[in-house]
Design a protein around this motif. Structure first.
Motif, PDB file in Angstrom:
ATOM      1  N   ALA A   1       0.778  -1.187   0.011  1.00 40.73           N
ATOM      2  CA  ALA A   1      -0.040   0.170   0.063  1.00 40.73           C
ATOM      3  C   ALA A   1       0.912   1.262  -0.018  1.00 40.73           C
ATOM      4  CB  ALA A   1      -1.068   0.016   1.187  1.00 40.73           C
ATOM      5  N   VAL A   2       1.764   1.158   0.734  1.00 37.33           N
ATOM      6  CA  VAL A   2       2.760   2.409   0.653  1.00 37.33           C
ATOM      7  C   VAL A   2       3.491   2.868  -0.550  1.00 37.33           C
ATOM      8  CG1 VAL A   2       5.177   3.216   1.789  1.00 37.33           C
ATOM      9  CG2 VAL A   2       3.285   2.401   3.310  1.00 37.33           C
ATOM     10  N   SER A   3       3.852   1.649  -1.225  1.00 40.07           N
ATOM     11  CA  SER A   3       4.777   1.558  -2.634  1.00 40.07           C
ATOM     12  C   SER A   3       3.420   2.256  -3.500  1.00 40.07           C
ATOM     13  CB  SER A   3       4.769   0.313  -3.204  1.00 40.07           C
ATOM     14  OG  SER A   3       3.944  -0.708  -3.360  1.00 40.07           O
ATOM     15  N   VAL A   4       2.121   2.163  -3.360  1.00 44.17           N
ATOM     16  CA  VAL A   4       0.996   2.696  -4.205  1.00 44.17           C
ATOM     17  C   VAL A   4       1.175   4.011  -4.043  1.00 44.17           C
ATOM     18  CG1 VAL A   4      -1.249   2.781  -4.785  1.00 44.17           C
ATOM     19  CG2 VAL A   4      -0.313   0.781  -4.653  1.00 44.17           C
ATOM     20  N   VAL A   5       1.143   4.520  -2.811  1.00 43.62           N
ATOM     21  CA  VAL A   5       1.366   5.843  -2.436  1.00 43.62           C
ATOM     22  C   VAL A   5       2.351   6.677  -2.893  1.00 43.62           C
ATOM     23  CG1 VAL A   5       1.062   7.687  -0.626  1.00 43.62           C
ATOM     24  CG2 VAL A   5      -0.325   5.499  -0.667  1.00 43.62           C
ATOM     25  N   THR A   6       3.391   6.076  -2.836  1.00 50.36           N
ATOM     26  CA  THR A   6       4.727   6.620  -3.382  1.00 50.36           C
ATOM     27  C   THR A   6       4.750   6.960  -4.776  1.00 50.36           C
ATOM     28  OG1 THR A   6       5.996   5.763  -1.513  1.00 50.36           O
ATOM     29  CG2 THR A   6       7.097   6.538  -3.596  1.00 50.36           C
ATOM     30  N   ALA A   7       4.181   5.906  -5.606  1.00 48.10           N
ATOM     31  CA  ALA A   7       4.120   5.966  -6.962  1.00 48.10           C
ATOM     32  C   ALA A   7       3.053   6.996  -7.310  1.00 48.10           C
ATOM     33  CB  ALA A   7       3.767   4.604  -7.840  1.00 48.10           C
ATOM     34  N   VAL A   8       2.064   6.901  -6.673  1.00 41.42           N
ATOM     35  CA  VAL A   8       0.822   8.039  -7.056  1.00 41.42           C
ATOM     36  C   VAL A   8       1.569   9.405  -6.852  1.00 41.42           C
ATOM     37  CG1 VAL A   8      -1.217   9.203  -6.526  1.00 41.42           C
ATOM     38  CG2 VAL A   8      -1.455   6.509  -6.606  1.00 41.42           C
ATOM     39  N   ARG A   9       2.300   9.688  -5.846  1.00 38.32           N
ATOM     40  CA  ARG A   9       2.735  11.083  -5.503  1.00 38.32           C
ATOM     41  C   ARG A   9       3.795  11.339  -6.615  1.00 38.32           C
ATOM     42  NH1 ARG A   9       3.873  11.180   0.916  1.00 38.32           N
ATOM     43  NH2 ARG A   9       1.477  11.285   1.445  1.00 38.32           N
ATOM     44  N   ALA A  10       4.682  10.351  -7.030  1.00 39.15           N
ATOM     45  CA  ALA A  10       5.623  10.615  -8.207  1.00 39.15           C
ATOM     46  C   ALA A  10       4.734  10.797  -9.376  1.00 39.15           C
ATOM     47  CB  ALA A  10       6.445   9.241  -8.394  1.00 39.15           C
ATOM     48  N   ALA A  11       3.890  10.317  -9.801  1.00 38.07           N
ATOM     49  CA  ALA A  11       2.928  10.640 -11.003  1.00 38.07           C
ATOM     50  C   ALA A  11       2.368  11.920 -10.887  1.00 38.07           C
ATOM     51  CB  ALA A  11       1.788   9.637 -11.005  1.00 38.07           C
ATOM     52  N   ARG A  12       1.787  12.318  -9.757  1.00 37.94           N
ATOM     53  CA  ARG A  12       1.223  13.879  -9.680  1.00 37.94           C
ATOM     54  C   ARG A  12       2.190  14.976  -9.781  1.00 37.94           C
ATOM     55  NH1 ARG A  12      -4.168  13.859  -8.183  1.00 37.94           N
ATOM     56  NH2 ARG A  12      -3.821  15.841  -6.811  1.00 37.94           N
ATOM     57  N   THR A  13       3.447  14.546  -9.194  1.00 35.83           N
ATOM     58  CA  THR A  13       4.569  15.548  -9.342  1.00 35.83           C
ATOM     59  C   THR A  13       5.400  15.626 -10.519  1.00 35.83           C
ATOM     60  OG1 THR A  13       5.830  14.180  -7.658  1.00 35.83           O
ATOM     61  CG2 THR A  13       4.464  15.768  -6.608  1.00 35.83           C
ATOM     62  N   ALA A  14       4.895  14.652 -11.549  1.00 41.45           N
ATOM     63  CA  ALA A  14       5.854  14.477 -12.907  1.00 41.45           C
ATOM     64  C   ALA A  14       7.113  14.325 -12.322  1.00 41.45           C
ATOM     65  CB  ALA A  14       5.782  15.964 -13.417  1.00 41.45           C
ATOM     66  N   ASP A  15       7.548  13.323 -11.515  1.00 40.11           N
ATOM     67  CA  ASP A  15       8.611  12.985 -11.084  1.00 40.11           C
ATOM     68  C   ASP A  15       9.360  12.107 -12.345  1.00 40.11           C
ATOM     69  OD1 ASP A  15      10.776  11.207 -10.454  1.00 40.11           O
ATOM     70  OD2 ASP A  15      10.195  11.181  -8.235  1.00 40.11           O
ATOM     71  N   PRO A  16      10.666  12.389 -12.811  1.00 41.94           N
ATOM     72  CA  PRO A  16      10.843  11.890 -13.924  1.00 41.94           C
ATOM     73  C   PRO A  16      11.279  10.220 -13.767  1.00 41.94           C
ATOM     74  CG  PRO A  16      12.830  13.061 -13.087  1.00 41.94           C
ATOM     75  CD  PRO A  16      11.242  13.391 -12.308  1.00 41.94           C
ATOM     76  N   GLY A  17      11.326   9.677 -12.548  1.00 41.01           N
ATOM     77  CA  GLY A  17      11.561   8.378 -12.354  1.00 41.01           C
ATOM     78  C   GLY A  17       9.971   7.605 -12.368  1.00 41.01           C
ATOM     79  N   TYR A  18       9.045   8.220 -12.498  1.00 43.64           N
ATOM     80  CA  TYR A  18       7.931   7.529 -12.446  1.00 43.64           C
ATOM     81  C   TYR A  18       7.609   6.454 -13.907  1.00 43.64           C
ATOM     82  CZ  TYR A  18       2.660   7.172 -13.334  1.00 43.64           C
ATOM     83  OH  TYR A  18       1.441   6.609 -13.558  1.00 43.64           O
ATOM     84  N   ARG A  19       6.797   5.461 -13.631  1.00 41.50           N
ATOM     85  CA  ARG A  19       6.494   4.657 -14.722  1.00 41.50           C
ATOM     86  C   ARG A  19       5.237   4.239 -14.569  1.00 41.50           C
ATOM     87  NH1 ARG A  19      10.113   6.855 -16.313  1.00 41.50           N
ATOM     88  NH2 ARG A  19      12.342   6.118 -17.002  1.00 41.50           N
ATOM     89  N   LEU A  20       4.341   4.543 -15.534  1.00 42.40           N
ATOM     90  CA  LEU A  20       2.945   3.792 -15.269  1.00 42.40           C
ATOM     91  C   LEU A  20       2.964   2.409 -15.110  1.00 42.40           C
ATOM     92  CD1 LEU A  20      -0.161   4.369 -15.462  1.00 42.40           C
ATOM     93  CD2 LEU A  20       0.170   4.476 -17.804  1.00 42.40           C
ATOM     94  N   THR A  21       3.664   1.687 -15.799  1.00 47.06           N
ATOM     95  CA  THR A  21       3.867   0.356 -15.517  1.00 47.06           C
ATOM     96  C   THR A  21       3.902  -0.191 -14.053  1.00 47.06           C
ATOM     97  OG1 THR A  21       4.485   0.019 -17.938  1.00 47.06           O
ATOM     98  CG2 THR A  21       4.853  -1.853 -16.514  1.00 47.06           C
ATOM     99  N   ASP A  22       5.122   0.484 -13.626  1.00 50.41           N
ATOM    100  CA  ASP A  22       5.315   0.166 -11.870  1.00 50.41           C
ATOM    101  C   ASP A  22       3.980   0.470 -11.205  1.00 50.41           C
ATOM    102  OD1 ASP A  22       7.802  -0.383 -12.986  1.00 50.41           O
ATOM    103  OD2 ASP A  22       8.639   1.653 -12.412  1.00 50.41           O
ATOM    104  N   LEU A  23       3.528   1.378 -11.465  1.00 45.80           N
ATOM    105  CA  LEU A  23       2.146   1.905 -10.602  1.00 45.80           C
ATOM    106  C   LEU A  23       1.013   0.968 -10.842  1.00 45.80           C
ATOM    107  CD1 LEU A  23       0.505   3.587  -8.573  1.00 45.80           C
ATOM    108  CD2 LEU A  23      -0.135   5.263 -10.683  1.00 45.80           C
ATOM    109  N   ALA A  24       0.892   0.404 -12.078  1.00 47.40           N
ATOM    110  CA  ALA A  24      -0.021  -0.554 -12.295  1.00 47.40           C
ATOM    111  C   ALA A  24       0.192  -1.954 -11.771  1.00 47.40           C
ATOM    112  CB  ALA A  24      -0.205  -0.833 -13.949  1.00 47.40           C
ATOM    113  N   GLY A  25       1.478  -2.289 -11.624  1.00 46.33           N
ATOM    114  CA  GLY A  25       1.931  -3.465 -10.928  1.00 46.33           C
ATOM    115  C   GLY A  25       1.636  -3.463  -9.481  1.00 46.33           C
ATOM    116  N   ALA A  26       2.075  -2.284  -8.945  1.00 49.05           N
ATOM    117  CA  ALA A  26       1.836  -2.042  -7.488  1.00 49.05           C
ATOM    118  C   ALA A  26       0.347  -2.102  -7.411  1.00 49.05           C
ATOM    119  CB  ALA A  26       2.493  -0.655  -7.199  1.00 49.05           C
ATOM    120  N   LEU A  27      -0.472  -1.494  -7.722  1.00 51.70           N
ATOM    121  CA  LEU A  27      -1.968  -1.441  -7.559  1.00 51.70           C
ATOM    122  C   LEU A  27      -2.508  -3.025  -7.606  1.00 51.70           C
ATOM    123  CD1 LEU A  27      -3.737   1.540  -9.145  1.00 51.70           C
ATOM    124  CD2 LEU A  27      -4.031   0.637  -6.812  1.00 51.70           C
TER     125      LEU A  27
END
Length: 597
Positions: free
Chosen positions: A189-215
């Motif tokens: 659950a914490v990894s999902v929150v971290t990935a969502v925050r990265a997506a919302r702040t346009a973090d260059p390390g964000y990957r949609l595939t990683d967030l989908a896998g975490a969810l």
């Protein structure tokens, strides 16, 4: 998410957001955005944010982590019931919510969680209410349901709508799961929150595939746990720390080092070693930090015994260890009873390292797809480059298989991508490499280390060593990148892109059928009837909204949509792994995967 702020425990963020009145909760996302633009200064364990010219927000982080709500102070007139404290917690990285480590020397794993050496494995959950069959307790079932509902709310809204309030709800569920003895669900659950925050702040390390896998991971664990028993339940619960067991004396040979840069705000390096029998062991130095720490960790001394070796030196030398302690994943402990001294290393083409490359590539791929070690030890011939949407990949021939080698990290502070571009000029060179498998319908791997282009006795760690043009063969010129050739593959992307669209845009983007009938027809025509059915179900669940007697929309059935999405995500993952086995010429059934799709 701001890397300038100290990590904040999930329970702290959940507490501060829950204390806000409804009118301030509506303004929380705007408050987070504004706070991220304010100047930040750090003095030891104290971080100060200038909210305005006359107001400061202070975060006290003894040990580098904010562990209590009272550690965040605001100087505004509305404090402590102000918006600023909750905004600061929502803007900071999420800390590991594990309890304090037991006596022993604790170090961080690659994902940032702590492990304590020479300690017995803690039982992951309470025994109150547990039956003889080994079923989950009532508290664990309730915690799993809370995690599922909170993650489903994030999926329903998508990254665009999953603001600080929904994130806090998932963090609260993660904390509840931790207290109920479900560390795996909590960490997911914490990894999902971290990935969502990265997506919302346009973090260059964000990957949609990683967030989908975490969810899909957190939803899968929370959905299966209430019904699991025996060994499956133990695996779904997880453990707070990996136990270390004594392993006597070891004679290790360095293989390579790689930088670690995680979405959870941890960075460092991991050095891989092996014994004479080919068993792999790792020595880690991972702690809270960013790219700068990952780039510099290779020159830090290895924390084990009396050795003064750095990670970079260990990757080419050897180690003699007595009183060794080892985790189930092969991570070496560094407790007080461990003794280690430098020993001679070995070349990749000499014994005992040579035997790692003697294993057929198909057997290595099968091992990785079945849940084993995902490192591949391959001998390849560099053939050129290919241009893809995510960047150029290095092409190599591996026993007749056309392999695409991608950079392990895209961060510009690490030399991965620059080294890949230079290696493209060494076309025709036959080298041994170490790579990490990337499952997919096309053979692909992340390049981690390689033999030196002009000296097979030397090696290059792609994420830490920086190649120069002088290291290339004389007259070497990089050929122009070719456009990625069309690959005759099953059109699984028709389903996968809908799964990913739901993650980024939420349920609403799938509520309109659009081209779905055509996609489903194409999938059925090519024999993917299950994929077509899942696609139809996904759109039907997204668009299913009933109305009351007055024509008003009733609340959506979040559970149905979430379970349908989870089924589609699970299906695409399994089929992609089966296609990966087929692309490498491996036997999918040996990896526990279906022979057909």
């Amino acid at each position: 998410m701001s890397p300038d702020l100290p990590p904040v425990a999930p329970s702290v963020t959940a507490e501060l957001v829950a204390a806000l009145p409804p009118r301030l909760r509506k303004r929380l996302d705007a408050g987070v955005t504004k706070l991220l633009t304010r100047p930040v200064t750090r003095e030891g364990d104290t971080v100060r944010i200038a909210v305005d010219d006359g107001t400061d927000l202070v975060l006290s982080a003894p040990g580098g982590v904010v562990t209590g709500a009272d550690a965040i102070h605001c100087g505004c007139l509305l404090a402590p019931a102000c918006l600023h404290r909750a905004a600061a917690a929502s803007a900071a990285p999420v800390a590991d919510d594990a309890p304090a480590p037991e006596p022993g020397r604790a170090t961080a794993t690659r994902d940032g969680t702590e492990q304590t050496e020479a300690q017995p494995a803690a039982r992951p959950g309470p025994t109150s209410g547990e039956t003889a069959a080994g079923t989950a307790t009532a508290a664990q079932r309730a915690a799993a349901r809370e995690v599922f509902d909170a993650a489903a709310a994030v999926l329903e809204a998508g990254t665009d709508g999953a603001g600080a309030v929904l994130q806090a709800g998932l963090l609260h569920a993660a904390h509840t799961a931790r207290l109920a003895g479900l560390p795996r669900a909590s960490a997911a659950a914490v990894s999902v929150v971290t990935a969502v925050r990265a997506a919302r702040t346009a973090d260059p390390g964000y990957r949609l595939t990683d967030l989908a896998g975490a969810l899909s991971g957190v939803l899968g664990v929370a959905h299966r746990l209430p019904h699991a028993t025996g060994q499956e339940l133990t695996e779904l619960r997880g453990t707070v720390r990996q136990p270390y067991r004594p392993d006597g004396s070891l004679r290790l040979y360095g293989l390579f080092s790689e930088p670690v840069l995680t979405a959870t705000g941890h960075a460092g390096a991991v050095t891989w070693t092996t014994d004479a029998d080919g068993r792999l062991y790792t020595v880690s130095d991972v702690a809270p930090g960013g790219p700068a720490r990952a780039a510099g960790a290779a020159d830090r001394a290895v924390r084990m015994g009396d050795t003064a070796l750095t990670h970079r030196e260990l990757s080419r030398a050897g180690l003699a260890v007595s009183g060794a302690t080892v985790s189930p994943t092969g991570r070496l402990g560094a407790g007080a009873g461990v003794r280690a001294v430098r020993a001679p290393g070995a070349a990749w083409r000499a014994e005992p390292l040579d035997r790692l490359w003697a294993v057929p590539a198909t057997a290595q791929v099968t091992r990785a797809l079945s849940g084993g070690q995902d490192l591949l030890f391959l001998e390849v011939t560099l053939t050129g480059t290919v241009r893809e949407t995510t960047g150029d990949c290095l092409l190599a021939d591996c026993g007749g298989v056309s392999l695409r080698l991608a950079a392990a990290h895209d961060d510009p502070s690490l030399p991965c991508r620059d080294n890949l571009r230079l290696l493209a000029a060494a076309v025709g060179s036959r080298v041994r490499i170490v790579a990490r498998l990337v499952p997919g319908p096309v053979p692909r791997a992340l390049l981690l280390a390689t033999e030196h282009p002009t000296g097979p006795d030397a090696r290059v760690d792609l994420g830490l060593d920086r190649l120069q043009r002088a290291d290339l063969p004389a007259g070497a010129v990089a050929p122009p990148a070719d456009t990625a050739p069309t690959v005759d593959e099953a059109p699984l992307h028709l389903l996968r892109r809908r799964v990913h669209q739901a993650v980024s845009g939420g349920r609403r983007v799938l509520a309109f059928a659009g081209s779905t009938p055509g996609d489903a027809v194409r999938l059925r025509r090519l024999g993917l009837a299950t994929a077509a059915g899942l696609l139809d179900d996904l759109h039907a669940a997204a668009a299913d909204r009933s109305r009351d007697a007055f024509g008003r929309l009733l609340p959506a059935d979040t559970g149905r949509f979430t379970l349908t999405w989870l089924a589609a995500a699970f299906y695409t993952d399994v089929v992609e792994r089966a296609l990966c086995a087929h692309a490498w010429g491996a036997d999918a059934s040996e990896a526990g995967l279906p022979d057909g799709v």
